[in-house]
Every structure is written in C-alpha cells, then in structure tokens.
Design a protein around this motif. Structure first.
Motif: not given
Length: 202
Positions: A123-135, A145-156
């Motif tokens: 139901a959560a997935q369906e809610f997200a798919r139908d939300h008008p302001d979804r991205q 292993r040393h505890g470092a983290t990093y993320c890269a995000l790209r919006l469609r």
C-alpha cells in the motif's frame, strides 16, 4: 553542487569512496532511467594490482595515479523479485573487499507526507506512485570498512550532471544496511530501514 570538485570538497568526505560512488553514478547515468538495482564491491586498487596485475593492466588501473583509489567491481545481477534491502541482509563480504556500493531508484515524497504513508509495504508503494508531488530519484550509496559513507543523488526531474547532490549521510537507512554487510556482527537496527517511499535527507 555544481561539479565533482564541490562534491568532494567537504572535510568529512573520504575522497576515495566519494570518487568511486560518483564514478558509478556517472556510469549508470549513461544508461538512462528505469534500471534495476545494482551492487558493487569496492576493492583497494593497489591491492588489486598486486593480486591480479594482468586484469588491473587490462582495466587501466596500474597507473601510479590510481594509488589510494577504490575500484568498483559490479556483482551478479540481483534477483528482481527481491528488494535490495532483503539482498543486503544476506551478504557478508570477504576480507579483501574494502567497501561496497549500491544503486537503486526510488520514489520519494515531499516533507510532511510521512504520516500519510500506509504501514503495509504494498500500500505504501501504491501511495507513493499515486502521490502528485512524488519525485523519482536514483541513489548511489557506498560504505567502507573504515566507517566512511557517501551518497550521490540524481532526480529524474533534474537529470543533469551538474544537479547531482552528494553527501556523507543523505540516505542513512541504506548506508546502515551497507555498513552491516561489512560488519555482520553489528546488524542494522531496522531491517526495513529503506523503503520505496523513504525521503532522503537533503
């Protein structure tokens, strides 16, 4: 953020991990959207050159400029019937793997919508798919292993290289799961730490 230099500029960033994550992001971006989740092992390039010199030379990794870097090695294609989070719960990397990274596309919702998301995953997935302001967002997240983290995000909706956002803690749930695969003795607190409707911290 307007370029690779900006994304690597923070004192909190592990430059080798960030460079590997951004390289993966750039590679994946050439294939467009609606791609399956992917998983990568990150290996120390110098150690890879020492263990497998012929392979390293073929990949162009035996240059002195590659010293101190991480090389991303894509793993076998993931089972499309399994969520990435379920796959990560079953993984324990061998000692020669210095880190790991994952790529996944998600629907994210605007701030303030969390309380409206149903508890049931379907139901959560369906809610997200139908939300008008979804991205739609592509997430590339890595941990070592040393505890470092990093993320890269790209919006469609902003599918340009100059619009990629980078940071050490943008998607904490996914980073926790990735880190746990490198330290199985310390499992994540919540197996469902990342869902299709999660909103990255930006």
């Amino acid at each position: 953020m307007t370029g690779t230099e900006d994304l690597l500029g923070s004192a909190d960033v592990d430059p080798a991990l960030a460079a590997a994550v951004l390289e993966i992001e750039q590679h994946i971006a050439t294939g467009g959207w609606d791609q399956p989740a992917r998983l990568y092992a990150l290996v120390d390039t110098a150690e890879m050159v020492q263990r497998e010199p012929a392979l390293a030379a073929m990949m162009g990794l035996d240059s002195p400029s590659e010293q101190g870097s991480l090389t991303a090695v894509e793993q076998d294609q993931l089972d499309p019937t399994q969520l990435l989070e379920q796959v990560l719960e079953q993984i324990e990397w061998p000692a020669e793997v210095a880190g790991c990274a994952a790529v996944v596309e998600r629907l994210v919702l605007p701030p303030g919508s969390d309380a409206e998301v149903p508890e049931d995953p379907a139901a959560a997935q369906e809610f997200a798919r139908d939300h008008p302001d979804r991205q739609e967002v592509r997430i590339v997240a890595g941990a070592t292993r040393h505890g470092a983290t990093y993320c890269a995000l790209r919006l469609r909706a902003h599918d340009e290289d100059t619009s990629v956002v980078g940071g050490v803690d943008l998607v904490p749930g996914l980073l926790t799961l990735l880190a746990a695969t490198l330290d199985p003795a310390d499992p994540p607190e919540s197996p469902a730490a990342v869902r299709d409707t999660d909103r990255p911290t930006t």
